[in-house]
Scaffold this motif. Structure first.
Motif, PDB file in Angstrom:
ATOM      1  N   ARG A  45       0.843  -1.197   0.000  1.00  0.00           N
ATOM      2  CA  ARG A  45       0.000   0.000   0.000  1.00  0.00           C
ATOM      3  C   ARG A  45       0.878   1.246   0.000  1.00  0.00           C
ATOM      4  NH1 ARG A  45      -4.621  -1.137   4.427  1.00  0.00           N
ATOM      5  NH2 ARG A  45      -5.797   0.306   3.105  1.00  0.00           N
ATOM      6  N   ASP A  46       0.276   2.388  -0.269  1.00  0.00           N
ATOM      7  CA  ASP A  46       1.021   3.628  -0.474  1.00  0.00           C
ATOM      8  C   ASP A  46       1.055   4.484   0.788  1.00  0.00           C
ATOM      9  OD1 ASP A  46      -0.334   3.936  -3.808  1.00  0.00           O
ATOM     10  OD2 ASP A  46       1.547   3.020  -3.135  1.00  0.00           O
ATOM     11  N   VAL A  47       2.164   5.186   0.957  1.00  0.00           N
ATOM     12  CA  VAL A  47       2.317   6.185   2.007  1.00  0.00           C
ATOM     13  C   VAL A  47       2.637   7.510   1.328  1.00  0.00           C
ATOM     14  CG1 VAL A  47       3.647   6.900   4.013  1.00  0.00           C
ATOM     15  CG2 VAL A  47       3.185   4.478   3.656  1.00  0.00           C
ATOM     16  N   HIS A  48       1.857   8.549   1.612  1.00  0.00           N
ATOM     17  CA  HIS A  48       2.063   9.865   1.010  1.00  0.00           C
ATOM     18  C   HIS A  48       2.759  10.770   2.028  1.00  0.00           C
ATOM     19  CE1 HIS A  48      -0.411   8.822  -2.444  1.00  0.00           C
ATOM     20  NE2 HIS A  48      -1.274   8.268  -1.590  1.00  0.00           N
ATOM     21  N   VAL A  49       3.815  11.429   1.577  1.00  0.00           N
ATOM     22  CA  VAL A  49       4.623  12.267   2.457  1.00  0.00           C
ATOM     23  C   VAL A  49       4.674  13.679   1.897  1.00  0.00           C
ATOM     24  CG1 VAL A  49       6.865  12.574   3.565  1.00  0.00           C
ATOM     25  CG2 VAL A  49       6.019  10.273   3.088  1.00  0.00           C
ATOM     26  N   GLU A  50       4.447  14.674   2.754  1.00  0.00           N
ATOM     27  CA  GLU A  50       4.555  16.082   2.364  1.00  0.00           C
ATOM     28  C   GLU A  50       5.478  16.790   3.346  1.00  0.00           C
ATOM     29  OE1 GLU A  50       0.627  17.645   2.367  1.00  0.00           O
ATOM     30  OE2 GLU A  50      -0.167  16.123   0.993  1.00  0.00           O
TER      31      GLU A  50
END
Length: 395
Positions: A45-50
């Motif tokens: 699954r994906d992890v979004h980082v900002e």
């Protein structure tokens, strides 16, 4: 490490470097991000980082596919701000200017590890000082003392989480070398604090030889860990630069004298050519290795002239030991915790030779653990223990 996780770690380090975040805070952020992102990425699954920098503060936001419970959030080495559970945000204060992390992953990990160790050392000293002050007060502060003990337990558990993340950097897995089988067992004095002054390093030189370093730094706790790591890293650097094997211990001691004037450590170096079985040993104040032959004989490999370790007067190995490992022969390297459990080193060496003979045909992968179990059946003097096994399996 999966590429996506490595990319996230690099991005966080770059953002921290641009914002001037100190290495200690960067280390806690990278570790917290790793603990959160790794199981998600492993599940596909994906992890979004900002990341964003404003008003001398770095903001880092993680968006995860499912909420993170409060108990798990509380266990992170760097607590995020309050959020909705799926979105976690950290705000970190910037430093005086840009503080970029080393570009090399191993170098960045080492820098962060040392920063975390230094922070743990400072926190432990603070805890000791607070305990001393509280012990001198009257019974009216007993409740505060109990609370401090609870905090100390929480701190110990947090340290254990951090140290487990650093195990790969501290204790590298055996390299894959055709013709050789390698295995290791590390047994700490205290199971909830897996660090100490007993460290090792092994790697393959450009010419194909396997280089092994075993270090036992004088002292205890995170300071001895730092000293041992400094020695292993210095020896690796000098070895890869091509410095002569016979002078590595002396050169390391000379190099570190100005950097760590109080550092003292016993050192054992081994070079093995997997193609020929040619073995060379350099010993600086360390217990002698054991050779176990394929037919079950065991002997100590030591020189007539005993060398001195790093930080000792007149350091270096005065006389190298040369041998050729035959197919089925096993070399055992260890720290003194293996043989001094009953306080009698001569007895310990005798028992080790007997156990080595009895387990000459034991599988290499579990041989170090088996020897530790047998040798530590009665322990009057507990100490960290490392055992390395190198077996030649082809001619």
């Amino acid at each position: 490490m999966r590429p996506e996780l490595a990319r996230i770690r690099r991005r966080l380090r770059a953002a921290c470097g641009e914002a001037g975040v100190p290495a200690g805070d960067r280390a806690r952020l990278v570790l917290a991000a790793t603990l959160l992102a790794e199981p998600v990425i492993e599940a596909g699954r994906d992890v979004h980082v900002e990341t964003a920098v404003a008003d001398r503060r770095l903001a880092v936001t993680f968006r995860l596919p499912e909420p993170v419970g409060q108990a798990r959030r509380n266990a992170l080495p760097l607590l995020p701000d309050a959020g909705d559970g799926e979105t976690l945000t950290w705000h970190l204060a910037s430093g005086a200017g840009p503080h970029p992390a080393p570009a090399d992953e191993d170098a960045a990990t080492r820098e962060e590890m040392l920063a975390l160790i230094a922070r743990a050392d400072a926190l432990a000293q603070e805890q000791r000082e607070l305990k001393h002050e509280l012990a001198e007060t009257n019974s009216g502060v007993l409740a505060m003392y109990v609370e401090l003990e609870q905090r100390d337990e929480q701190l110990r558990r947090a340290h254990a989480v951090i140290f487990r993340e650093l195990e790969d950097a501290l204790r590298p897995p055996p390299p894959a070398v055709p013709g050789l089988e390698l295995a290791v067992q590390y047994s700490p004095t205290e199971q909830d604090s897996p660090t100490g002054g007993d460290l090792y390093d092994w790697f393959v030189l450009p010419g194909g030889q396997v280089h092994v370093t075993l270090v036992d730094a004088v002292g205890h706790g995170v300071t001895s860990t730092r000293h041992a790591l400094t020695v292993t890293h210095a020896i690796r650097t000098l070895a890869l630069e091509g410095h002569p094997f016979a002078g590595l211990i002396a050169r390391t001691s000379e190099t570190l004298a100005a950097i760590e004037p109080g550092l003292m450590a016993t050192v054992l170096l081994a070079r093995v050519d997997p193609a020929t079985g040619k073995l060379t040993l350099a010993n600086g104040s360390h217990p002698p290795p054991v050779l176990v032959t394929a037919d079950g004989e065991a002997e100590l490999l030591r020189s007539e002239v005993v060398g001195r370790g790093v930080g000792f007067p007149d350091p270096g190995s005065r006389e190298l030991v040369h041998h050729t490992l035959g197919p089925g022969d096993t070399l055992l390297l260890y720290t003194d915790g293996l043989i001094e459990g009953r306080r009698d080193l001569d007895e310990g060496l005798g028992r080790l030779l007997a156990q080595a003979r009895a387990h000459a045909r034991h599988p290499t992968g579990t041989l170090p653990a088996e020897l530790v179990t047998r040798m530590h059946d009665v322990v009057l003097h507990a100490d960290d223990t490392v055992v390395l096994a190198i077996r030649r399996v082809s001619g």
